[in-house]
Design a protein around this motif. Structure first.
Motif, mmCIF file in Angstrom:
data_model
loop_
_atom_site.group_PDB
_atom_site.id
_atom_site.type_symbol
_atom_site.label_atom_id
_atom_site.label_comp_id
_atom_site.label_asym_id
_atom_site.label_seq_id
_atom_site.Cartn_x
_atom_site.Cartn_y
_atom_site.Cartn_z
ATOM 1 N N VAL A 1 29.759 -26.953 -1.962
ATOM 2 C CA VAL A 1 29.018 -28.074 -2.596
ATOM 3 C C VAL A 1 28.054 -27.684 -2.585
ATOM 4 C CG1 VAL A 1 28.677 -30.317 -2.135
ATOM 5 C CG2 VAL A 1 31.101 -29.752 -1.798
ATOM 6 N N GLY A 2 27.113 -26.830 -1.973
ATOM 7 C CA GLY A 2 25.643 -26.426 -1.709
ATOM 8 C C GLY A 2 25.842 -25.514 -2.684
ATOM 9 N N GLN A 3 26.229 -24.837 -2.964
ATOM 10 C CA GLN A 3 25.981 -23.909 -4.611
ATOM 11 C C GLN A 3 26.061 -24.170 -5.562
ATOM 12 O OE1 GLN A 3 29.249 -20.687 -2.485
ATOM 13 N NE2 GLN A 3 27.376 -19.274 -2.898
ATOM 14 N N VAL A 4 27.285 -25.683 -5.552
ATOM 15 C CA VAL A 4 27.390 -26.230 -6.854
ATOM 16 C C VAL A 4 25.845 -26.686 -7.140
ATOM 17 C CG1 VAL A 4 28.348 -27.709 -8.821
ATOM 18 C CG2 VAL A 4 29.466 -25.875 -7.125
ATOM 19 N N THR A 5 25.635 -27.852 -6.712
ATOM 20 C CA THR A 5 24.340 -28.232 -6.371
ATOM 21 C C THR A 5 22.991 -28.009 -6.437
ATOM 22 O OG1 THR A 5 24.138 -28.699 -3.757
ATOM 23 C CG2 THR A 5 25.357 -30.211 -5.373
ATOM 24 N N SER A 6 23.148 -26.813 -5.624
ATOM 25 C CA SER A 6 21.756 -25.317 -6.474
ATOM 26 C C SER A 6 21.957 -25.044 -7.419
ATOM 27 C CB SER A 6 21.833 -24.671 -5.565
ATOM 28 O OG SER A 6 21.848 -24.756 -4.145
ATOM 29 N N ALA A 7 23.054 -24.650 -8.120
ATOM 30 C CA ALA A 7 22.591 -23.879 -9.411
ATOM 31 C C ALA A 7 22.973 -25.011 -10.730
ATOM 32 C CB ALA A 7 24.393 -23.899 -9.244
ATOM 33 N N VAL A 8 22.866 -25.940 -10.743
ATOM 34 C CA VAL A 8 22.335 -27.379 -11.730
ATOM 35 C C VAL A 8 21.836 -27.544 -11.451
ATOM 36 C CG1 VAL A 8 24.929 -27.709 -11.496
ATOM 37 C CG2 VAL A 8 23.513 -28.651 -10.172
ATOM 38 N N HIS A 9 20.013 -27.111 -10.884
ATOM 39 C CA HIS A 9 18.619 -27.237 -10.854
ATOM 40 C C HIS A 9 17.956 -27.359 -12.459
ATOM 41 C CE1 HIS A 9 17.948 -26.783 -5.744
ATOM 42 N NE2 HIS A 9 18.857 -27.971 -6.204
ATOM 43 N N GLY A 10 17.288 -28.095 -12.680
ATOM 44 C CA GLY A 10 16.882 -28.203 -13.899
ATOM 45 C C GLY A 10 17.965 -28.287 -15.151
ATOM 46 N N LEU A 11 18.870 -28.367 -14.902
ATOM 47 C CA LEU A 11 20.118 -28.304 -15.946
ATOM 48 C C LEU A 11 21.170 -29.259 -15.648
ATOM 49 C CD1 LEU A 11 21.422 -24.416 -15.729
ATOM 50 C CD2 LEU A 11 19.985 -25.475 -17.242
ATOM 51 N N PHE A 12 21.396 -29.937 -14.883
ATOM 52 C CA PHE A 12 22.226 -31.129 -14.613
ATOM 53 C C PHE A 12 21.730 -31.942 -13.477
ATOM 54 C CE2 PHE A 12 24.969 -28.593 -16.525
ATOM 55 C CZ PHE A 12 25.801 -28.724 -17.744
ATOM 56 N N VAL A 13 22.345 -33.751 -13.608
ATOM 57 C CA VAL A 13 21.744 -34.271 -13.190
ATOM 58 C C VAL A 13 23.427 -34.579 -12.132
ATOM 59 C CG1 VAL A 13 21.276 -36.648 -11.928
ATOM 60 C CG2 VAL A 13 20.197 -35.696 -13.247
ATOM 61 N N VAL A 14 23.602 -34.795 -10.839
ATOM 62 C CA VAL A 14 24.957 -34.370 -10.077
ATOM 63 C C VAL A 14 25.024 -36.035 -9.667
ATOM 64 C CG1 VAL A 14 26.311 -34.355 -8.284
ATOM 65 C CG2 VAL A 14 24.402 -32.455 -8.638
ATOM 66 N N GLU A 15 25.645 -36.719 -10.495
ATOM 67 C CA GLU A 15 26.525 -38.565 -10.596
ATOM 68 C C GLU A 15 27.415 -38.787 -9.290
ATOM 69 O OE1 GLU A 15 24.317 -39.884 -12.402
ATOM 70 O OE2 GLU A 15 23.946 -39.136 -13.559
ATOM 71 N N ASP A 16 28.078 -37.242 -9.305
ATOM 72 C CA ASP A 16 29.308 -38.302 -8.886
ATOM 73 C C ASP A 16 30.252 -36.471 -7.951
ATOM 74 O OD1 ASP A 16 31.172 -39.753 -7.231
ATOM 75 O OD2 ASP A 16 32.430 -39.703 -8.262
ATOM 76 N N VAL A 17 30.339 -36.918 -6.280
ATOM 77 C CA VAL A 17 31.300 -35.850 -5.762
ATOM 78 C C VAL A 17 32.307 -36.237 -4.955
ATOM 79 C CG1 VAL A 17 31.028 -33.764 -4.276
ATOM 80 C CG2 VAL A 17 29.147 -34.582 -5.272
ATOM 81 N N HIS A 18 33.417 -35.515 -5.304
ATOM 82 C CA HIS A 18 34.688 -36.432 -5.328
ATOM 83 C C HIS A 18 35.227 -35.273 -4.760
ATOM 84 C CE1 HIS A 18 38.382 -39.023 -6.483
ATOM 85 N NE2 HIS A 18 38.627 -38.884 -5.186
ATOM 86 N N ASN A 19 35.659 -35.438 -3.212
ATOM 87 C CA ASN A 19 36.785 -34.870 -2.937
ATOM 88 C C ASN A 19 37.814 -35.851 -2.244
ATOM 89 O OD1 ASN A 19 37.363 -33.510 -0.277
ATOM 90 N ND2 ASN A 19 35.721 -32.950 0.968
#
Length: 371
Positions: free
Chosen positions: A282-300
């Motif tokens: 999860v951390g790798q995904v949220t780090s890779a989107v920096h400056g490109l996307f806002v994380v609105e929701d994470v659903h496990n």
């Protein structure tokens, strides 16, 4: 006796016996299994199962115990696993020159194998079992969930990164009136999708995602493809996605993830099922989107993949006899090993699956979570 003792001692750490009475215990048919397992680790375990050297009445639960106990980290050093780790760290195993290998090994297998395993739409990713009671229903529920998460409306355009056999595109066009395009590295998947959905506004193209053009699209989706991207390419992946989506669009990313970063997947899975695969965190995904996307929701909903894989195996077993006659017992053992080792992995909760909802600039106000 040295190899046998090593295997027995390792398995005892997770409550598994050789020739024991529990359904998750293993029965050794060929004594060569011990040496092969010690020398080659996970790869030797899987290949010796394919060769009929050992079996287990409840292979899924065997793997739940083995994976949950992190037994691979306690196993003796073996060169093949060490080499895979080294290569994965030093090389970009998911570059464009190598991106079609997964199709060569897995996705371009005859479609009848997937039809004998998956749901009616050939949705090759985890279903959503919240209210569903069968395989077709759980996959339709997952596809509908994605459509609702991105707020899909009639006439809107959706780009599917790694569109597979076209399950999402066909569903979104049929049920929501969307116009869909997607890319895949599998020529068999392109042929299937374009044939099945010829009467719908659906287009599948044989292409590496990095070469995708067109749009900008109202929304993006990606199901079960991000596991082929690799950590050296995560940023490029999201830069591509950002280029393809409208400023007010939503991107639903459906992917497996691990609890801890690892540069490779299991060596047996890497060779026989998903070459060059890597599970993100999860951390790798949220780090890779920096400056490109806002994380609105994470659903496990990781536990649902266990249930999906068991349903796939049930369907496969009901179709096994003609497949064994055509493709051989070794192939069928490989296929059930794939399904059941993955089921055990998800049951152990060492790996999970879920969805991210991403927006380019943030949804004005509040993104209303959809479940």
């Amino acid at each position: 006796m040295g190899a046998e003792k090593t295997v027995r001692d390792l398995l005892a750490m997770c409550g598994v016996e050789v020739n024991g009475k529990n359904p998750w215990d293993i029965e050794v048919v060929d004594e060569r299994f011990y040496t092969r397992a010690v020398a080659q680790g996970s790869l030797g375990m899987g290949e010796s199962f394919m060769d009929g050297w050992w079996r287990s009445p409840q292979l899924d639960e065997f793997f739940n115990k083995v994976v949950g106990a992190h037994l691979s980290s306690k196993a003796p050093f073996n060169f093949k696993t060490a080499w895979l780790v080294l290569v994965s760290k030093l090389q970009n195993r998911q570059n464009m020159k190598r991106s079609f290998i997964a199709a060569d090994v897995h996705y371009d297998l005859p479609v009848e194998i997937f039809e004998a395993t998956f749901d009616k739409r050939l949705t090759g990713s985890c279903g959503y079992w919240k209210e569903a009671t069968d395989l077709d229903a759980c996959q339709d529920a997952k596809l509908d969930l994605i459509c609702r998460k991105i707020g899909l409306k009639p006439g809107q355009t959706v780009f599917d990164i790694g569109c597979g056999w076209g399950a999402f595109m066909g569903f979104a066009a049929e049920k929501y009136g969307a116009r869909c395009e997607g890319v895949t590295v599998s020529k068999e998947q392109v042929a299937y999708a374009m044939g099945r959905y010829a009467n719908l506004p659906v287009k599948s193209t044989l292409m590496d995602y990095r070469n995708a053009t067109g749009g900008p699209y109202d929304h993006l989706v990606s199901m079960g493809m991000f596991e082929h991207v690799g950590d050296k390419n995560y940023r490029t992946y999201f830069e591509t996605a950002r280029r393809l989506i409208k400023e007010d669009g939503l991107f639903c990313l459906h992917t497996i993830w691990g609890n801890e970063p690892d540069p490779k997947i299991d060596p047996w899975l890497d060779k026989y099922i998903f070459p060059n695969g890597v599970l993100p965190t999860v951390g790798q995904v949220t780090s890779a989107v920096h400056g490109l996307f806002v994380v609105e929701d994470v659903h496990n909903f990781g536990a649902y993949y266990d249930k999906t894989l068991m349903a796939w195996n049930d369907k496969f077993q009901s179709n096994r006899a003609p497949l064994a006659q055509k493709y051989g017992e070794r192939f069928c053992r490989m296929w059930e090993y794939y399904l059941l080792c993955c089921a055990g992995g998800f049951r152990s909760r060492v790996i999970s699956v879920g969805q991210f909802v991403l927006s380019p600039r943030g949804v004005p106000g509040v993104y209303e979570t959809v479940r």
